[in-house]
Scaffold this motif. Structure first.
Motif, short mmCIF file in Angstrom:
data_model
loop_
_atom_site.label_atom_id
_atom_site.label_comp_id
_atom_site.label_asym_id
_atom_site.label_seq_id
_atom_site.Cartn_x
_atom_site.Cartn_y
_atom_site.Cartn_z
N ARG A 249 16.11 27.98 43.43
CA ARG A 249 15.55 26.63 43.59
C ARG A 249 14.34 26.65 44.52
N THR A 250 14.41 27.40 45.60
CA THR A 250 13.29 27.48 46.54
C THR A 250 12.06 28.11 45.87
N LEU A 251 12.29 29.15 45.10
CA LEU A 251 11.18 29.78 44.39
C LEU A 251 10.56 28.83 43.37
N PHE A 252 11.41 28.05 42.71
CA PHE A 252 10.92 27.07 41.73
C PHE A 252 10.08 26.00 42.42
N ILE A 253 10.54 25.50 43.57
CA ILE A 253 9.79 24.48 44.32
C ILE A 253 8.45 25.03 44.78
N ALA A 254 8.46 26.27 45.28
CA ALA A 254 7.21 26.90 45.74
C ALA A 254 6.22 27.04 44.58
N LEU A 255 6.76 27.43 43.41
CA LEU A 255 5.91 27.57 42.22
C LEU A 255 5.34 26.22 41.80
N ALA A 256 6.18 25.18 41.84
CA ALA A 256 5.74 23.83 41.46
C ALA A 256 4.61 23.35 42.37
N TYR A 257 4.77 23.58 43.69
CA TYR A 257 3.71 23.18 44.63
C TYR A 257 2.44 24.01 44.43
N GLY A 258 2.60 25.28 44.09
CA GLY A 258 1.44 26.12 43.83
C GLY A 258 0.64 25.61 42.64
N VAL A 259 1.34 25.27 41.56
CA VAL A 259 0.69 24.73 40.37
C VAL A 259 0.04 23.38 40.68
#
Length: 293
Positions: A135-145
Motif C-alpha cells: 500500500r505504501t509503495l502504491f501511494i508513493a507511485l500515485a503521488y509520483g504520477v
C-alpha cells in the motif's frame, strides 16, 4: 489534388507518429522524419539551430538556398499548447490569454483533486505506516504520477489534434517540394511559430530581404482559403476563387479561416470543431499548391 500513395504515407505518419512536436525529443523525431522524406526528393536540405542559450536549441529546416531564392514558402511545425475557445489568427494577445487561462484552470482543478485525494487518504488510513508495504509503495507511485502530471500541465500540455494546425501546411509544403523545379523557390519549416515569430525572424537574414515570403497556416481546414499580402498573382487568385486582402507587411499570409466582425475589425478564426477535424480539405491544399507554383 488527389492523394497519391506518397501523400497518403505522409498523411498517415505525420498525423499518427509525429503529430506532437512540443518537446525537444518530439521535435527531433519529427525533423528526422521530415529530412528523410525530403532527402528522397532532393539533396539541398539543411537543419539550422538558433537560440542555443536555451536548455535546447530551436531548429529550422531549409530546403533550397534561402539566401538566394526569389521566393520562400514557409510554415511553422511546432505544436501549440491547449487553450480555451477558438484559434484566432494574427492576434497573439488573445491566444496568450486563452492559453494562460487554460493552464491556470487545469492546474487549479488538478490541485483540488490532489488535495481531495490526500484528505481521503488521511481519513481512511489506519495504524502505523509500513514503509515496505504494498500500500505504501502504491501511494508513493500515485503521488509520483500526480506530481509528474501536475508539472506537465503547469507548463502547458500540447494539443494532440494537430492535423489542421499545422500538419496540413507541412503536408502542403511537402507536396510543393515534390513538384518544385529550379532554384528560385526555397522552403522553410520554422520552429516556435505557434506562440511567436522567433523561427520566422531567424529565417529572415539580410541575404533574403528581397525575397517574397509566403507563410502558410491551417491551409487544410474546412474553411475558406484566404490570402493577405501584395505579392500573389491577382490572376491566379481570381481563377482559384481565393479571398484576398492587401497588406503593408512584407509577408504574404496564406491560410484557411472563418471571419467575424469585432470592434469594426475583421477577425479570422477557427473553432475547436474546425481544429479537431480528422480530414483535410484537399480542395484547399490543391489551391495552395497551384497558387505557390
Amino acid at each position: 489534388m488527389q492523394q497519391n500513395e506518397k501523400f497518403k504515407d505522409w498523411l498517415f505518419r505525420y498525423q499518427s507518429f509525429y503529430r506532437v512536436r512540443r518537446t525537444d525529443k518530439s521535435k527531433r523525431r519529427f525533423i528526422s522524419a521530415l529530412v528523410a522524406d525530403i532527402s528522397d526528393m532532393r539533396e539541398d536540405v539543411q537543419v539550422i539551430e538558433y537560440n542555443r542559450h536555451k536548455k535546447y536549441a530551436s531548429r529550422n529546416v531549409y530546403v533550397g538556398d534561402i539566401g538566394k531564392a526569389d521566393q520562400i514558402i514557409c510554415t511553422y511545425y511546432d505544436t501549440p499548447i491547449q487553450h480555451f475557445g477558438s484559434y484566432v489568427l494574427f492576434d497573439r494577445e488573445v491566444q496568450e490569454k486563452r492559453t494562460t487561462s487554460f493552464i491556470i484552470v487545469s492546474s487549479v482543478l488538478l490541485l483540488l483533486v490532489g488535495i481531495a485525494g490526500t484528505l481521503f487518504y488521511m481519513q481512511n488510513a489506519s495504524g502505523a505506516v509500513d514503509l515496505i508495504s504494498v500500500r505504501t509503495l502504491f501511494i508513493a507511485l500515485a503521488y509520483g504520477v500526480y506530481f509528474y502530471l501536475f508539472g506537465k500541465i503547469a507548463k502547458g500540455s500540447a494539443n494532440r489534434k494537430t492535423l489542421i494546425r499545422n500538419t496540413s501546411s507541412v503536408l502542403a509544403m511537402l507536396a510543393m517540394i515534390s513538384e518544385a523545379k529550379g532554384e528560385k523557390t526555397a522552403f522553410a519549416f520554422v520552429d516556435e511559430g505557434s506562440f511567436g515569430e522567433s523561427g520566422l525572424e531567424a529565417m529572415r537574414t539580410p541575404g533574403n530581404k528581397k525575397a517574397k515570403i509566403f507563410y502558410l497556416d491551417c491551409v487544410g481546414a474546412d474553411a475558406p482559403l484566404r490570402v493577405i499580402g501584395n505579392d500573389v498573382s491577382k490572376t491566379k487568385l481570381s481563377e482559384l476563387g481565393i479571398d484576398h486582402q492587401s497588406s503593408d507587411e512584407k509577408i504574404n499570409y496564406i491560410f484557411s479561416a472563418k471571419t467575424s466582425e469585432k470592434e469594426q475589425k475583421t477577425q479570422f478564426y477557427l473553432d475547436k470543431s474546425d481544429l479537431s477535424r480528422k480530414n483535410l480539405s484537399m480542395d484547399n491544399i490543391t489551391k495552395v499548391v497551384e497558387l505557390c507554383r
